[in-house]
Design a protein around this motif. Structure first.
Motif, short mmCIF file in Angstrom:
data_model
loop_
_atom_site.label_atom_id
_atom_site.label_comp_id
_atom_site.label_asym_id
_atom_site.label_seq_id
_atom_site.Cartn_x
_atom_site.Cartn_y
_atom_site.Cartn_z
N VAL A 87 29.42 40.05 37.90
CA VAL A 87 29.78 41.19 38.75
C VAL A 87 31.00 40.84 39.60
CG1 VAL A 87 29.02 42.60 40.71
CG2 VAL A 87 27.52 42.30 38.73
N ALA A 88 31.08 39.60 40.07
CA ALA A 88 32.24 39.17 40.86
C ALA A 88 33.53 39.29 40.04
CB ALA A 88 32.05 37.73 41.35
N VAL A 89 33.47 38.97 38.77
CA VAL A 89 34.64 39.12 37.89
C VAL A 89 35.00 40.60 37.76
CG1 VAL A 89 35.46 38.84 35.52
CG2 VAL A 89 34.19 36.99 36.62
N PHE A 90 34.00 41.45 37.61
CA PHE A 90 34.25 42.90 37.51
C PHE A 90 34.79 43.45 38.83
CE2 PHE A 90 32.68 42.87 33.42
CZ PHE A 90 32.55 44.14 32.87
N GLU A 91 34.30 42.93 39.93
CA GLU A 91 34.79 43.36 41.24
C GLU A 91 36.26 42.96 41.40
OE1 GLU A 91 33.27 43.30 45.86
OE2 GLU A 91 32.79 41.56 44.59
N GLY A 93 38.38 42.55 39.07
CA GLY A 93 39.15 43.39 38.16
C GLY A 93 39.24 44.84 38.59
N GLY A 94 38.52 45.20 39.66
CA GLY A 94 38.56 46.57 40.15
C GLY A 94 37.63 47.53 39.43
N TYR A 95 36.68 47.01 38.68
CA TYR A 95 35.78 47.87 37.91
C TYR A 95 34.52 48.27 38.66
CZ TYR A 95 38.72 46.22 34.08
OH TYR A 95 39.78 45.91 33.28
N VAL A 96 34.12 47.45 39.63
CA VAL A 96 32.93 47.76 40.43
C VAL A 96 33.21 47.46 41.90
CG1 VAL A 96 31.28 47.29 38.56
CG2 VAL A 96 31.87 45.46 40.19
N GLU A 97 32.36 48.04 42.72
CA GLU A 97 32.39 47.74 44.16
C GLU A 97 30.97 47.76 44.67
OE1 GLU A 97 34.78 50.87 45.79
OE2 GLU A 97 33.20 52.37 45.60
N TRP A 98 30.76 47.03 45.74
CA TRP A 98 29.45 47.00 46.40
C TRP A 98 29.39 48.09 47.44
CZ3 TRP A 98 25.50 43.97 44.92
CH2 TRP A 98 25.78 42.86 44.13
N ARG A 99 28.26 48.79 47.49
CA ARG A 99 28.03 49.80 48.53
C ARG A 99 26.64 49.58 49.10
NH1 ARG A 99 29.74 55.33 45.46
NH2 ARG A 99 31.83 54.66 44.81
#
Length: 171
Positions: A87-91, A93-99
């Protein structure tokens, strides 16, 4: 029920090779690995060269409305620590964010617009790969294969009521 041993010398190398070649686990693995590689190549062709085969665990568990890290890890059949790294890699890369969930300490992983684009492109890549793998089968055979695999997946775990047929369990 008693087990009987095969008579010594009744199995030759050609029989052994045929058993290995036609082994269900091996066949499923070859299809799985080949399918994933093909879908991944299509995804890369469509402008997502940074997506790796390990990242497929995130792709298979991402939700547009958010998901907990725990649920993603469980569904992928990997540890929370491994999913956290992915998930950190995806974050990055701009694909996910934490909410954060309102009124609590829970945080959800949400797909960003780039993540939604990736999911849509990923679905198209999977459909393309399916077309390649299903090219030799009729529509009826394709549906029969899906139903048989689904039935086998459910029966393997022993109960159709289990949480998710998609969850992998690693021993």
């Amino acid at each position: 029920m008693t087990k009987t041993k095969p008579a010594a010398g009744t199995l030759d190398d050609s029989q052994l090779e045929d058993l290995r070649r036609r082994n269900l686990g091996r066949l499923l693995d070859e299809v799985h690995v080949g399918f994933d590689r093909l879908a991944l190549s299509y995804l890369r062709e469509e402008g997502f060269p940074d997506i790796t085969s390990a990242a497929e665990h995130v792709l298979r568990t991402m939700r547009t409305e958010g998901a907990t890290l725990t649920s993603m890890a469980e569904q992928a059949g990997i540890s929370k620590q491994a999913m956290s790294k992915l998930v950190a890699v995806f974050e990055k890369g701009g694909y996910v964010e934490w909410r954060s969930v309102e009124g609590g300490n829970t945080r959800l992983v949400h797909a960003t617009q780039s993540g939604r684009d990736l999911l849509e492109t990923g679905l198209r890549a999977v459909k393309r790969a399916e077309e390649v793998y299903f090219a030799a089968l009729t529509s009826e055979e394709q549906e029969t294969l899906r139903e048989l695999l689904l039935r086998a997946a459910v029966s393997h775990e022993g109960s159709p009521e289990r949480d998710s047929i998609w969850r992998r369990r690693r021993a």
